[in-house]
Design a protein around this motif. Structure first.
Motif, PDB file in Angstrom:
ATOM      1  N   ASN A  34       1.647   4.097  55.237  1.00  0.00           N
ATOM      2  CA  ASN A  34       2.263   4.764  54.094  1.00  0.00           C
ATOM      3  C   ASN A  34       2.997   3.760  53.199  1.00  0.00           C
ATOM      4  OD1 ASN A  34       3.074   7.170  52.567  1.00  0.00           O
ATOM      5  ND2 ASN A  34       5.113   6.722  53.363  1.00  0.00           N
ATOM      6  N   TRP A  37       5.000  14.128  58.072  1.00  0.00           N
ATOM      7  CA  TRP A  37       3.772  13.813  58.797  1.00  0.00           C
ATOM      8  C   TRP A  37       3.903  14.165  60.282  1.00  0.00           C
ATOM      9  CZ3 TRP A  37       2.616  10.226  62.679  1.00  0.00           C
ATOM     10  CH2 TRP A  37       1.252  10.021  62.913  1.00  0.00           C
ATOM     11  N   ASN A  71       1.612  17.114  62.034  1.00  0.00           N
ATOM     12  CA  ASN A  71       0.704  16.732  63.114  1.00  0.00           C
ATOM     13  C   ASN A  71       1.192  17.169  64.492  1.00  0.00           C
ATOM     14  OD1 ASN A  71      -1.637  15.004  61.979  1.00  0.00           O
ATOM     15  ND2 ASN A  71       0.180  14.379  60.833  1.00  0.00           N
ATOM     16  N   HIS A 104       1.758   4.885  61.241  1.00  0.00           N
ATOM     17  CA  HIS A 104       1.687   5.741  60.052  1.00  0.00           C
ATOM     18  C   HIS A 104       2.631   5.232  58.961  1.00  0.00           C
ATOM     19  CE1 HIS A 104       1.260   9.163  57.468  1.00  0.00           C
ATOM     20  NE2 HIS A 104       2.578   9.205  57.409  1.00  0.00           N
TER      21      HIS A 104
END
Length: 144
Positions: A36, A80, A84, A32
């Protein structure tokens, strides 16, 4: 056109160095962060870590500062992780971080060091690694 290549090795840990970053979670977070960084025009060459910390090898853009890049990486990734529900607690990164410049001639050495974090930490704890960084780079604790 300006050409800038300033490599920085950044290390940051989970809040209170809690071992939240199990292998599966760590890989999700690293992927991730890499995605990003690409979206935010942060040149991330390498990312890896262990149960309570991550290493990033980045090149600063001509208008980027270390503080801005670290905030973008840590702030967005914590958001994030929490959105999540990757862990049962509220996730936070430690406020502090290490950042040291890397010369082109040492780029491959640092890159290999980051890529081999799992093997490295079979022999050395993160606390030992931190002490080694402090000694090697002559860091002095500063109060903000």
């Amino acid at each position: 056109m300006s050409y800038v290549r300033i490599w920085v090795h950044i290390v940051f840990s989970t809040k209170n160095r809690h071992p939240y970053l199990t292998k599966n979670i760590r890989y999700q977070i690293q992927n991730h962060i890499a995605k990003n960084c690409k979206e935010k025009s942060i040149l991330l060459k390498d990312i890896n870590g262990y149960t309570e910390h991550l290493h990033c090898l980045i090149s600063l853009g001509k208008e980027q500062t270390i503080a801005q890049v670290v905030q973008l990486i840590k702030g967005e990734s914590a958001h994030w992780i929490n959105n999540n529900n990757l862990i049962s607690d509220t996730f936070m990164w430690q406020d502090d971080y290490f950042a040291v410049s890397v010369s082109e001639s040492n780029l491959e050495t640092v890159s290999n060091y980051i890529k081999n974090q799992e093997n490295h930490h079979r022999k050395k704890t993160f606390d030992e690694e931190v002490k080694e960084f402090i000694d090697k780079y002559k860091f002095e604790l500063q109060k903000d």
